[in-house]
Scaffold this active site. Structure first.
Site, short mmCIF file in Angstrom:
data_model
loop_
_atom_site.label_atom_id
_atom_site.label_comp_id
_atom_site.label_asym_id
_atom_site.label_seq_id
_atom_site.Cartn_x
_atom_site.Cartn_y
_atom_site.Cartn_z
N GLU A 90 41.67 40.04 43.67
CA GLU A 90 40.47 39.76 44.45
C GLU A 90 40.19 41.04 45.25
OE1 GLU A 90 39.10 36.17 47.45
OE2 GLU A 90 41.07 37.08 47.74
N GLU A 137 33.03 40.13 38.44
CA GLU A 137 31.75 40.12 39.14
C GLU A 137 31.68 41.25 40.15
OE1 GLU A 137 31.02 36.96 42.05
OE2 GLU A 137 33.18 36.64 42.24
#
Length: 607
Positions: free
Chosen positions: A141, A223
């Site tokens: 992340e 993303e």
């Protein structure tokens, strides 16, 4: 500045049902979280969006603007309250983040924290790296933090210069929910700007390259989004400009290579009418346009093909792969992102109309079908699955043993096979293929896709997380054409009313649009417009389909309601008038109906 422990939370991947279908929400729509509603997620104007609130309490909203812009407001000043809202581009974990030569992001925002319960907040670029088929690379992340309130990391790091500014880079270990489903320990990568700001340009790809220089493992890019996040705080972020792109401004775009998201997909409808070709070493184009995913692919054994994008999900495919082991496909549909099990979606429908024919064959075949994958993220004992719901075919009938079932009033033969080859995870492996083959061929109609998933589950077949639902034209050692003139994928059955988000009715805008109204007109059914479909612009349109909801026409390759839209009695009962223009601009929609503005006051759209 004081150092405060910071809690980074990931939004648990649960897709709110009302936010899928027809490509997602639309500009001007206000999505709210709180009181048991924790998430909305989808695609609008070609950009992904997500709003999420932890179930510890509080509330928040996200109003979608044009392009990628949005406004977020949150009140999470409670113990362990956590909120986020973000928009950007989904890259689908097709290839390593550092394999993209360039990714840029431009933004302008007004951001402030208005309250805090010993909390903090931040404005940042956010995303994930997945480790699909990449050995020794962690799930990551990542954050590129541009501005923050009441938080400075005390982690050890290194200072680097990117875009002429100083960033402190470091990594941490964190345990919690992930985009793979379930909870696990993963890495967090950080770049923290030393001079705060709320507007500017970020060369996102340079951060990825800098992290790689440090020897940090880089996985496949999921993303790139601009994120407003609050921890035990309240605040507002109004993003008035946001653009994410993969071709450096001022340069000529290079041809799209395998797995690359074309930069033209970033702007919503910019690729309409664009023709993608494969052959002569170019074997794939893949991206998102008008809120629907698209892919054209050709095996490297030879031949050529093309895919021309239409509005909405429509497309035209032509292929010449009548060579030994020649294989071509072109498909469009909705990406579901493997967020949850396919059978956890109450309803998925697909309507289509196509002209399809095979023009040549070298002992080959072709088919028109619904296509997709189930991924087995965090699901023990569930296989990776490639699935087919075959509607029409030429020169191919499987000889596999199967069972006859009835779905949508038609007979389908269902069976499964084992296959070894390339997968969406990267690399090659052995996986399952699930089939439903319609016994009466056709090239148009309605498919309740979710009923096929449920029927397969009844047989005891393992069902994983849904990756996509697409209409696919595929040829094997053949040539042909498929012209898809109508295609819609949706998750709310026609005839039911999707949930709406409440919003204050305040505006100072006025607008006038005039359109002549025929003397004799039919009323467009409110049961049709309640599903998000528009009334046809021609009140005397051709009726293609009639059901309990009303009469359906087709306009711009999408369904519409025949007749003039009705002004809601729920609006007029409150003392508001119906707008004088029956085709007025809709500024706001709620449970009462569609609201327009006339003479600086609210009115009901319709007649």
């Amino acid at each position: 500045m004081r150092t405060i422990k910071f809690f980074f939370a990931v939004a648990i991947a649960t897709v709110a049902k009302a936010q899928w279908g027809g490509g997602g929400a639309s500009a001007g729509q206000r999505l709210t979280v709180g009181n048991g509603q924790t998430q909305h997620k989808g695609v609008a104007d070609g950009y992904s969006y997500e709003i999420w609130l932890d179930n510890t309490g509080g509330s928040g909203s996200m109003t979608l603007g044009s392009g990628a812009t949005f406004k977020a407001e949150w009140n999470a000043s409670v113990n362990r309250g956590n909120f986020l809202a973000r928009r950007g581009l989904d890259f689908g974990s097709q290839k390593k983040a550092t394999d993209y030569s360039y990714i840029g992001l431009d933004y302008t925002a007004t951001y402030r924290q208005t309250g805090s319960a010993s909390g903090n907040s931040r404005l940042c670029v956010y995303g994930w790296f997945q480790n699909r088929g990449v050995q020794g690379v962690p799930l990551v992340e990542y954050y590129i933090i541009e501005d923050w309130v009441d938080w400075v990391s005390d982690a050890q790091g290194r200072m680097v210069t990117i875009d002429g500014a100083q960033y402190k880079i470091f990594q941490m270990d964190h345990t919690g929910p992930t985009i793979n489903g379930g909870s696990e320990t993963f890495k967090q990568y950080f770049s923290v700007r030393q001079q705060k700001r709320t507007s500017g340009h970020i060369t996102v790809s340079d951060h990825f390259k800098e992290w790689a220089k440090q020897g940090w493992g880089i996985g496949n890019l999921y993303e790139v989004a601009l994120n407003a996040e609050g921890w035990q705080s309240s605040g507002i972020a109004d993003v008035t400009k946001l653009d994410v792109y993969t071709t450096q401004k001022g340069s000529n775009p290079a041809p799209t290579s395998t797995g690359t998201v074309p930069s033209s997909s970033a702007g919503g409808s910019t690729a309409n009418g664009k023709k993608f070709t494969v052959g002569n070493g170019q074997n794939q184009h893949k991206g998102v346009n008008d809120g629907f995913s698209y892919e054209i692919w050709l095996d490297n054994t030879g031949g050529n093909g093309s895919m021309t994008l239409g509005s909405g999900a429509t497309f035209k495919a032509e292929w010449n792969a009548a060579v030994n082991r020649g294989n071509f496909l072109a498909r469009r549909g909705l990406d579901f992102g493997s967020q949850k099990k396919a059978t956890d979606y109450d309803y998925i429908g697909l309507d289509y109309a196509a002209t399809y024919k095979q023009t040549a064959s070298a002992s080959g075949n072709s088919r028109l079908c619904v296509y997709g994958w189930f991924q087995n993220r965090g699901l023990n004992g569930v296989p990776l699955v490639e699935y087919y719901i075959i509607e029409d075919w030429v020169d191919w009938v499987p000889d596999a043993q199967g069972k006859m079932v009835t779905i949508d009033g038609a007979q389908y033969k269902i069976f499964q096979m084992d296959h070894t080859g390339p997968t969406i995870n990267g690399g090659s492996e052995t996986f399952k293929q699930y089939f439903s083959v319609r016994q009466q061929k056709r090239t148009s109609g309605h498919i309740t896709v979710s009923d096929h998933f449920k029927e397969w589950a009844k047989q005891g077949w393992g069902i994983g997380n849904l990756y996509e639902v697409a209409l696919n034209a595929e040829g094997w050692q053949s040539s042909g054409v498929a012209d898809v003139t109508l295609l819609d994928v949706y998750t709310t059955p026609k005839g039911s009313s999707p949930a709406t988000s409440a919003a204050p009715r305040t505006t100072t805008r006025t607008t006038t649009r005039t359109k002549s109204l025929p003397t004799n007109y039919n009323k467009c059914s409110a049961r049709i417009t309640a599903q998000g479909y528009k009334c046809c612009s021609d009140p005397n349109c051709v009726v293609y389909y009639t059901d309990e909801d009303g009469t359906w026409g087709v306009e711009n390759n999408d369904w519409c309601g025949c007749g003039v839209e009705q002004c809601s009695s729920k609006i007029t009962s409150q003392g508001y008038k119906c707008c004088s223009d029956p085709n007025c601009v809709v500024f706001y929609t709620d449970d009462d109906g569609k609201w327009g503005v006339e003479n600086n006051d609210w009115c009901g759209c319709g007649f």
